[in-house]
Design an enzyme around this catalytic site. Sequence first.
Site, PDB file in Angstrom:
ATOM      1  N   SER A 163       1.168  -1.206  -0.054  1.00  0.00           N
ATOM      2  CA  SER A 163       0.157   0.351  -0.110  1.00  0.00           C
ATOM      3  C   SER A 163       0.789   1.184  -0.466  1.00  0.00           C
ATOM      4  O   SER A 163       2.073   1.681   1.292  1.00  0.00           O
ATOM      5  CB  SER A 163      -0.866   0.209   1.408  1.00  0.00           C
ATOM      6  OG  SER A 163      -1.504   1.438   1.896  1.00  0.00           O
TER       7      SER A 163
ATOM      8  N   LYS B 271     -13.577  -4.288   2.146  1.00  0.00           N
ATOM      9  CA  LYS B 271     -14.492  -2.702   1.958  1.00  0.00           C
ATOM     10  C   LYS B 271     -16.023  -2.762   2.278  1.00  0.00           C
ATOM     11  O   LYS B 271     -16.737  -2.475   2.866  1.00  0.00           O
ATOM     12  CB  LYS B 271     -14.261  -2.132   0.683  1.00  0.00           C
ATOM     13  CG  LYS B 271     -12.620  -1.598   0.320  1.00  0.00           C
ATOM     14  CD  LYS B 271     -12.585  -1.356  -0.800  1.00  0.00           C
ATOM     15  CE  LYS B 271     -11.519  -0.001  -0.835  1.00  0.00           C
ATOM     16  NZ  LYS B 271     -11.441   0.721  -2.289  1.00  0.00           N
TER      17      LYS B 271
ATOM     18  N   ASP C 128     -24.099   8.311   4.793  1.00  0.00           N
ATOM     19  CA  ASP C 128     -24.868   8.541   3.304  1.00  0.00           C
ATOM     20  C   ASP C 128     -24.015   7.999   2.098  1.00  0.00           C
ATOM     21  O   ASP C 128     -24.546   6.824   1.673  1.00  0.00           O
ATOM     22  CB  ASP C 128     -25.393   9.404   2.876  1.00  0.00           C
ATOM     23  CG  ASP C 128     -26.965   9.888   3.426  1.00  0.00           C
ATOM     24  OD1 ASP C 128     -26.785   9.005   5.057  1.00  0.00           O
ATOM     25  OD2 ASP C 128     -27.142  11.354   3.675  1.00  0.00           O
TER      26      ASP C 128
ATOM     27  N   ASP D  41     -13.733   7.059  -1.472  1.00  0.00           N
ATOM     28  CA  ASP D  41     -13.051   7.149  -2.796  1.00  0.00           C
ATOM     29  C   ASP D  41     -13.955   7.374  -4.051  1.00  0.00           C
ATOM     30  O   ASP D  41     -12.875   7.623  -5.171  1.00  0.00           O
ATOM     31  CB  ASP D  41     -13.634   5.416  -3.294  1.00  0.00           C
ATOM     32  CG  ASP D  41     -12.507   4.311  -2.897  1.00  0.00           C
ATOM     33  OD1 ASP D  41     -11.329   4.756  -2.532  1.00  0.00           O
ATOM     34  OD2 ASP D  41     -12.694   3.668  -2.703  1.00  0.00           O
TER      35      ASP D  41
ATOM     36  N   GLY E 285     -16.480  -2.556 -14.797  1.00  0.00           N
ATOM     37  CA  GLY E 285     -16.309  -3.079 -14.612  1.00  0.00           C
ATOM     38  C   GLY E 285     -17.638  -3.336 -13.516  1.00  0.00           C
ATOM     39  O   GLY E 285     -18.700  -1.951 -13.746  1.00  0.00           O
ATOM     40  N   ALA E 286     -17.684  -4.087 -12.346  1.00  0.00           N
ATOM     41  CA  ALA E 286     -18.866  -4.119 -11.544  1.00  0.00           C
ATOM     42  C   ALA E 286     -18.421  -4.370  -9.923  1.00  0.00           C
ATOM     43  O   ALA E 286     -19.542  -5.152  -9.216  1.00  0.00           O
ATOM     44  CB  ALA E 286     -20.200  -4.791 -12.254  1.00  0.00           C
TER      45      ALA E 286
ATOM     46  N   ALA F 157     -15.145  -1.054  -6.762  1.00  0.00           N
ATOM     47  CA  ALA F 157     -14.628  -0.046  -6.977  1.00  0.00           C
ATOM     48  C   ALA F 157     -15.562   0.641  -7.789  1.00  0.00           C
ATOM     49  O   ALA F 157     -15.408   1.815  -8.010  1.00  0.00           O
ATOM     50  CB  ALA F 157     -13.386   0.544  -7.598  1.00  0.00           C
TER      51      ALA F 157
HETATM   52  P1  ATR Z   1     -13.478  -4.079  -7.183  1.00  0.00           P
HETATM   53  O1  ATR Z   1     -13.772  -4.135  -6.250  1.00  0.00           O
HETATM   54  O2  ATR Z   1     -11.610  -3.827  -6.924  1.00  0.00           O
HETATM   55  O3  ATR Z   1     -13.800  -3.361  -7.707  1.00  0.00           O
HETATM   56  P2  ATR Z   1     -13.403  -7.023  -7.359  1.00  0.00           P
HETATM   57  O4  ATR Z   1     -15.135  -6.698  -6.730  1.00  0.00           O
HETATM   58  O5  ATR Z   1     -12.952  -8.030  -7.293  1.00  0.00           O
HETATM   59  O6  ATR Z   1     -12.543  -5.583  -7.255  1.00  0.00           O
HETATM   60  O7  ATR Z   1     -13.966  -6.322  -9.645  1.00  0.00           O
HETATM   61  C1  ATR Z   1     -13.058  -7.271 -10.360  1.00  0.00           C
HETATM   62  C2  ATR Z   1     -13.612  -7.151 -11.924  1.00  0.00           C
HETATM   63  O8  ATR Z   1     -12.771  -7.110 -12.174  1.00  0.00           O
HETATM   64  C3  ATR Z   1     -15.434  -7.499 -11.347  1.00  0.00           C
HETATM   65  O9  ATR Z   1     -15.914  -6.427 -12.504  1.00  0.00           O
HETATM   66  C4  ATR Z   1     -14.938  -8.259 -12.411  1.00  0.00           C
HETATM   67  O10 ATR Z   1     -16.000  -9.540 -13.324  1.00  0.00           O
HETATM   68  P3  ATR Z   1     -16.896  -9.925 -12.850  1.00  0.00           P
HETATM   69  O11 ATR Z   1     -17.674  -9.472 -12.042  1.00  0.00           O
HETATM   70  O12 ATR Z   1     -16.590 -10.675 -13.926  1.00  0.00           O
HETATM   71  O13 ATR Z   1     -16.211 -11.027 -11.716  1.00  0.00           O
HETATM   72  C5  ATR Z   1     -13.283  -7.841 -13.625  1.00  0.00           C
HETATM   73  N1  ATR Z   1     -12.362  -8.878 -13.877  1.00  0.00           N
HETATM   74  C6  ATR Z   1     -11.991  -9.750 -13.015  1.00  0.00           C
HETATM   75  N2  ATR Z   1     -11.460  -9.960 -14.287  1.00  0.00           N
HETATM   76  C7  ATR Z   1     -11.955  -9.718 -15.663  1.00  0.00           C
HETATM   77  C8  ATR Z   1     -11.691 -10.256 -16.901  1.00  0.00           C
HETATM   78  N3  ATR Z   1     -11.042 -11.687 -16.952  1.00  0.00           N
HETATM   79  N4  ATR Z   1     -12.440 -10.129 -17.640  1.00  0.00           N
HETATM   80  C9  ATR Z   1     -13.247  -9.215 -17.515  1.00  0.00           C
HETATM   81  N5  ATR Z   1     -13.592  -8.465 -16.499  1.00  0.00           N
HETATM   82  C10 ATR Z   1     -12.842  -8.610 -15.348  1.00  0.00           C
END
Ligand code: ATR
Length: 270
Positions: free
Chosen positions: A14, A64, A76, A100, A125-126, A129
Amino acid sequence: MIRTGVIGYPVQHSLSPLIHNYWIDKYGFDGHYGTHEIAPSDLSDTLKKLSTEYAGFNVTIPHKQRVIELCDTLDDTAQKIGAVNTLVIDSGKIHGTNTDSFGFAENIRQAEFRVDINGTALVLGAGGAARGVIHALQTLGFQKIKIANRTLEKTQAIAKDFGVEAIEWKKREQAGADISLLVNTTSLGMTGQLPLEYDLHNLPPGAAVCDIVYKPLYTVLLHEAQKRGLGVITGIGMLLHQARPAFAAWYGTMPDIDENLQRKIDEALA
Ligand code: ATR
Protein backbone atom coordinates in the site's frame (compact mmCIF):
# COMPACT_ATOMS: atom_id res chain seq x y z
CA MET A 1 -0.32 10.50 19.56
CA ILE A 2 -3.01 10.03 16.89
CA ARG A 3 -2.61 6.52 15.50
CA THR A 4 -4.13 5.60 12.16
CA GLY A 5 -3.44 2.98 9.51
CA VAL A 6 -4.65 0.77 6.70
CA ILE A 7 -6.26 -2.64 7.14
CA GLY A 8 -6.23 -5.12 4.28
CA TYR A 9 -5.00 -8.52 3.15
CA PRO A 10 -2.42 -8.27 1.67
CA VAL A 11 -1.41 -4.72 2.53
CA GLN A 12 2.43 -4.47 2.41
CA HIS A 13 2.43 -2.74 -0.98
CA SER A 14 0.00 0.00 0.00
CA LEU A 15 1.14 3.56 -0.77
CA SER A 16 -1.15 4.98 1.93
CA PRO A 17 1.54 4.97 4.69
CA LEU A 18 3.82 7.06 2.47
CA ILE A 19 1.01 9.57 1.82
CA HIS A 20 -0.36 9.91 5.35
CA ASN A 21 3.01 9.88 7.16
CA TYR A 22 4.18 12.59 4.72
CA TRP A 23 1.22 14.76 5.77
CA ILE A 24 1.66 13.95 9.48
CA ASP A 25 5.24 15.31 9.20
CA LYS A 26 4.34 18.21 6.93
CA TYR A 27 1.56 19.52 9.19
CA GLY A 28 3.46 18.71 12.40
CA PHE A 29 1.05 16.28 14.03
CA ASP A 30 2.02 13.82 16.72
CA GLY A 31 0.84 10.75 14.87
CA HIS A 32 1.67 7.65 12.93
CA TYR A 33 0.03 5.72 10.08
CA GLY A 34 0.83 2.00 9.98
CA THR A 35 -0.17 -1.12 8.07
CA HIS A 36 -2.22 -3.96 9.52
CA GLU A 37 -2.50 -7.14 7.55
CA ILE A 38 -5.66 -8.84 8.81
CA ALA A 39 -6.97 -12.13 7.42
CA PRO A 40 -10.74 -12.05 6.71
CA SER A 41 -11.47 -14.53 9.52
CA ASP A 42 -9.76 -12.22 12.08
CA LEU A 43 -11.31 -8.94 10.93
CA SER A 44 -13.96 -8.57 13.62
CA ASP A 45 -11.77 -9.47 16.61
CA THR A 46 -8.70 -7.56 15.47
CA LEU A 47 -10.64 -4.43 14.58
CA LYS A 48 -12.33 -4.44 18.00
CA LYS A 49 -8.94 -4.65 19.70
CA LEU A 50 -7.35 -1.95 17.52
CA SER A 51 -10.29 0.42 17.90
CA THR A 52 -9.32 1.13 21.51
CA GLU A 53 -6.00 2.65 20.42
CA TYR A 54 -6.60 4.04 16.95
CA ALA A 55 -8.38 7.14 15.62
CA GLY A 56 -9.21 5.51 12.31
CA PHE A 57 -8.29 3.33 9.40
CA ASN A 58 -8.37 3.07 5.68
CA VAL A 59 -9.90 -0.17 4.53
CA THR A 60 -8.71 -1.97 1.44
CA ILE A 61 -9.12 -5.27 -0.39
CA PRO A 62 -10.79 -7.57 0.65
CA HIS A 63 -12.51 -5.86 3.61
CA LYS A 64 -14.37 -2.90 2.06
CA GLN A 65 -17.76 -4.61 2.13
CA ARG A 66 -17.35 -6.96 5.12
CA VAL A 67 -16.39 -4.07 7.40
CA ILE A 68 -19.85 -2.50 6.99
CA GLU A 69 -21.39 -4.86 9.54
CA LEU A 70 -18.68 -3.90 12.05
CA CYS A 71 -19.52 -0.18 11.87
CA ASP A 72 -21.73 1.46 14.51
CA THR A 73 -22.74 4.18 12.03
CA LEU A 74 -22.43 4.65 8.26
CA ASP A 75 -22.78 7.90 6.33
CA ASP A 76 -24.99 8.33 3.24
CA THR A 77 -22.09 7.96 0.78
CA ALA A 78 -20.96 4.63 2.25
CA GLN A 79 -24.55 3.39 2.31
CA LYS A 80 -25.18 4.36 -1.29
CA ILE A 81 -21.89 2.86 -2.51
CA GLY A 82 -22.26 -0.22 -0.31
CA ALA A 83 -18.58 -0.16 0.62
CA VAL A 84 -16.44 1.55 3.27
CA ASN A 85 -12.85 2.68 2.69
CA THR A 86 -12.45 4.90 5.77
CA LEU A 87 -13.21 4.30 9.44
CA VAL A 88 -13.29 7.09 12.00
CA ILE A 89 -13.18 5.87 15.60
CA ASP A 90 -14.53 8.05 18.36
CA SER A 91 -14.83 6.82 21.97
CA GLY A 92 -14.66 3.24 20.70
CA LYS A 93 -17.52 3.77 18.23
CA ILE A 94 -16.70 2.98 14.60
CA HIS A 95 -18.06 5.30 11.91
CA GLY A 96 -17.80 4.17 8.28
CA THR A 97 -17.50 6.44 5.26
CA ASN A 98 -16.28 6.21 1.68
CA THR A 99 -13.85 8.73 0.20
CA ASP A 100 -13.20 6.80 -3.07
CA SER A 101 -16.01 8.67 -4.79
CA PHE A 102 -14.51 12.04 -3.75
CA GLY A 103 -11.08 10.83 -4.93
CA PHE A 104 -12.34 9.80 -8.34
CA ALA A 105 -14.36 13.00 -8.82
CA GLU A 106 -11.41 15.23 -7.85
CA ASN A 107 -9.12 13.34 -10.22
CA ILE A 108 -11.55 14.02 -13.09
CA ARG A 109 -12.04 17.69 -12.05
CA GLN A 110 -8.28 18.26 -11.96
CA ALA A 111 -7.50 16.61 -15.30
CA GLU A 112 -5.29 18.73 -17.58
CA PHE A 113 -8.14 18.92 -20.08
CA ARG A 114 -11.89 19.38 -19.65
CA VAL A 115 -13.93 16.20 -19.43
CA ASP A 116 -17.38 16.70 -20.96
CA ILE A 117 -19.80 15.90 -18.13
CA ASN A 118 -22.75 16.73 -20.38
CA GLY A 119 -21.86 13.62 -22.36
CA THR A 120 -22.08 9.93 -21.55
CA ALA A 121 -19.72 7.88 -19.39
CA LEU A 122 -19.10 4.15 -19.86
CA VAL A 123 -17.87 2.24 -16.81
CA LEU A 124 -16.24 -1.18 -17.26
CA GLY A 125 -16.45 -3.52 -14.25
CA ALA A 126 -19.05 -3.99 -11.54
CA GLY A 127 -17.10 -4.53 -8.30
CA GLY A 128 -16.92 -2.24 -5.28
CA ALA A 129 -14.70 0.18 -7.20
CA ALA A 130 -17.31 0.58 -9.95
CA ARG A 131 -19.92 1.56 -7.36
CA GLY A 132 -17.66 4.34 -6.03
CA VAL A 133 -16.91 5.55 -9.56
CA ILE A 134 -20.59 5.65 -10.59
CA HIS A 135 -21.46 7.54 -7.39
CA ALA A 136 -18.73 10.06 -8.33
CA LEU A 137 -19.90 10.36 -11.95
CA GLN A 138 -23.40 11.15 -10.69
CA THR A 139 -21.98 13.71 -8.25
CA LEU A 140 -20.03 15.29 -11.13
CA GLY A 141 -23.32 15.65 -13.01
CA PHE A 142 -22.86 13.16 -15.85
CA GLN A 143 -26.07 13.16 -17.86
CA LYS A 144 -25.89 9.55 -18.91
CA ILE A 145 -23.95 6.58 -17.51
CA LYS A 146 -23.62 3.08 -18.92
CA ILE A 147 -22.04 0.06 -17.25
CA ALA A 148 -20.66 -3.14 -18.78
CA ASN A 149 -19.25 -6.10 -16.86
CA ARG A 150 -18.30 -9.68 -17.71
CA THR A 151 -20.89 -11.05 -15.25
CA LEU A 152 -24.25 -9.65 -16.37
CA GLU A 153 -26.08 -10.12 -13.03
CA LYS A 154 -23.61 -7.77 -11.35
CA THR A 155 -24.04 -5.23 -14.16
CA GLN A 156 -27.79 -5.34 -13.72
CA ALA A 157 -27.63 -5.05 -9.93
CA ILE A 158 -25.52 -1.86 -10.12
CA ALA A 159 -27.64 -0.49 -12.98
CA LYS A 160 -30.73 -0.89 -10.78
CA ASP A 161 -29.13 0.57 -7.62
CA PHE A 162 -27.83 3.68 -9.39
CA GLY A 163 -30.41 4.08 -12.17
CA VAL A 164 -27.85 3.67 -14.99
CA GLU A 165 -27.93 1.65 -18.22
CA ALA A 166 -26.72 -1.99 -18.24
CA ILE A 167 -24.70 -3.06 -21.29
CA GLU A 168 -23.73 -6.64 -22.18
CA TRP A 169 -19.97 -7.25 -21.95
CA LYS A 170 -19.75 -8.29 -25.60
CA LYS A 171 -21.33 -4.96 -26.60
CA ARG A 172 -18.90 -2.84 -24.59
CA GLU A 173 -17.03 -1.57 -27.64
CA GLN A 174 -20.17 -0.62 -29.58
CA ALA A 175 -21.37 1.21 -26.46
CA GLY A 176 -18.31 3.49 -26.69
CA ALA A 177 -19.46 5.21 -29.89
CA ASP A 178 -21.22 8.13 -28.17
CA ILE A 179 -19.25 8.54 -24.94
CA SER A 180 -17.14 11.37 -23.56
CA LEU A 181 -15.47 9.26 -20.86
CA LEU A 182 -14.44 5.60 -20.57
CA VAL A 183 -13.46 4.32 -17.12
CA ASN A 184 -11.82 0.97 -16.42
CA THR A 185 -12.65 -0.25 -12.90
CA THR A 186 -11.87 -3.93 -13.58
CA SER A 187 -8.68 -5.42 -12.23
CA LEU A 188 -7.51 -6.04 -15.82
CA GLY A 189 -4.37 -4.12 -16.77
CA MET A 190 -2.92 -4.26 -13.28
CA THR A 191 0.64 -5.62 -12.97
CA GLY A 192 0.38 -9.42 -13.00
CA GLN A 193 -3.08 -9.42 -14.63
CA LEU A 194 -4.12 -9.72 -18.27
CA PRO A 195 -4.57 -6.43 -20.12
CA LEU A 196 -8.09 -5.14 -20.68
CA GLU A 197 -9.14 -5.86 -24.23
CA TYR A 198 -10.95 -2.84 -25.53
CA ASP A 199 -10.74 -1.52 -29.08
CA LEU A 200 -10.71 2.27 -28.80
CA HIS A 201 -11.43 2.87 -32.52
CA ASN A 202 -15.11 3.39 -31.77
CA LEU A 203 -14.58 6.24 -29.30
CA PRO A 204 -15.32 9.81 -30.48
CA PRO A 205 -12.13 11.87 -31.03
CA GLY A 206 -12.76 14.16 -28.02
CA ALA A 207 -13.29 11.33 -25.54
CA ALA A 208 -11.17 10.75 -22.44
CA VAL A 209 -10.03 7.43 -21.00
CA CYS A 210 -9.46 6.92 -17.28
CA ASP A 211 -8.02 3.82 -15.63
CA ILE A 212 -8.30 3.50 -11.87
CA VAL A 213 -5.43 1.01 -11.93
CA TYR A 214 -2.18 2.82 -10.98
CA LYS A 215 0.29 -0.10 -11.02
CA PRO A 216 1.46 0.35 -13.74
CA LEU A 217 0.69 4.05 -13.96
CA TYR A 218 0.18 3.77 -17.74
CA THR A 219 -1.78 0.60 -18.48
CA VAL A 220 -2.00 -0.89 -21.98
CA LEU A 221 -5.43 0.78 -22.23
CA LEU A 222 -3.95 4.22 -21.46
CA HIS A 223 -1.02 3.69 -23.86
CA GLU A 224 -3.51 2.84 -26.61
CA ALA A 225 -5.58 5.91 -25.71
CA GLN A 226 -2.46 8.12 -25.92
CA LYS A 227 -1.60 6.69 -29.33
CA ARG A 228 -5.08 7.59 -30.53
CA GLY A 229 -4.73 11.15 -29.20
CA LEU A 230 -7.47 10.71 -26.60
CA GLY A 231 -7.37 12.44 -23.21
CA VAL A 232 -5.74 10.18 -20.61
CA ILE A 233 -6.30 10.17 -16.84
CA THR A 234 -4.21 7.82 -14.70
CA GLY A 235 -5.42 6.23 -11.45
CA ILE A 236 -2.87 7.73 -9.06
CA GLY A 237 -4.87 10.96 -8.61
CA MET A 238 -7.81 8.97 -7.27
CA LEU A 239 -5.57 7.32 -4.67
CA LEU A 240 -4.08 10.65 -3.62
CA HIS A 241 -7.39 12.51 -3.49
CA GLN A 242 -9.28 9.79 -1.61
CA ALA A 243 -6.63 10.06 1.10
CA ARG A 244 -7.30 13.79 1.70
CA PRO A 245 -10.77 13.67 3.38
CA ALA A 246 -9.69 10.58 5.38
CA PHE A 247 -6.70 12.51 6.76
CA ALA A 248 -8.97 15.51 7.45
CA ALA A 249 -11.39 13.29 9.41
CA TRP A 250 -8.59 11.97 11.65
CA TYR A 251 -6.26 14.96 12.00
CA GLY A 252 -8.56 17.94 11.37
CA THR A 253 -6.61 19.44 8.43
CA MET A 254 -7.47 19.00 4.75
CA PRO A 255 -4.03 18.26 3.24
CA ASP A 256 -2.58 19.26 -0.15
CA ILE A 257 -0.95 17.12 -2.76
CA ASP A 258 2.25 19.13 -3.14
CA GLU A 259 5.16 18.58 -5.54
CA ASN A 260 7.23 16.80 -2.91
CA LEU A 261 4.52 14.24 -2.27
CA GLN A 262 3.93 13.80 -5.98
CA ARG A 263 7.67 13.18 -6.45
CA LYS A 264 7.77 10.58 -3.64
CA ILE A 265 4.82 8.77 -5.20
CA ASP A 266 6.42 8.86 -8.66
CA GLU A 267 9.60 7.36 -7.15
CA ALA A 268 7.60 4.64 -5.37
CA LEU A 269 5.85 3.71 -8.60
CA ALA A 270 8.96 3.85 -10.80
P1 ATR B 1 -13.03 -4.06 -6.82
O1 ATR B 1 -13.63 -4.04 -5.45
O2 ATR B 1 -11.66 -3.45 -6.89
O3 ATR B 1 -13.94 -3.50 -7.85
P2 ATR B 1 -13.73 -6.77 -7.50
O4 ATR B 1 -15.01 -6.62 -6.75
O5 ATR B 1 -12.94 -8.03 -7.32
O6 ATR B 1 -12.73 -5.61 -7.16
O7 ATR B 1 -14.05 -6.54 -9.04
C1 ATR B 1 -13.18 -6.89 -10.07
C2 ATR B 1 -13.81 -6.52 -11.40
O8 ATR B 1 -12.92 -6.92 -12.46
C3 ATR B 1 -15.14 -7.23 -11.66
O9 ATR B 1 -15.98 -6.35 -12.37
C4 ATR B 1 -14.70 -8.42 -12.53
O10 ATR B 1 -15.71 -8.93 -13.38
P3 ATR B 1 -16.74 -10.07 -12.84
O11 ATR B 1 -17.77 -9.32 -12.05
O12 ATR B 1 -17.27 -10.69 -14.07
O13 ATR B 1 -15.91 -11.00 -12.01
C5 ATR B 1 -13.63 -7.76 -13.37
N1 ATR B 1 -12.75 -8.77 -13.96
C6 ATR B 1 -11.78 -9.48 -13.34
N2 ATR B 1 -11.19 -10.33 -14.22
C7 ATR B 1 -11.80 -10.15 -15.42
C8 ATR B 1 -11.64 -10.70 -16.74
N3 ATR B 1 -10.70 -11.63 -17.00
N4 ATR B 1 -12.46 -10.24 -17.73
C9 ATR B 1 -13.39 -9.31 -17.49
N5 ATR B 1 -13.58 -8.72 -16.28
C10 ATR B 1 -12.81 -9.14 -15.25
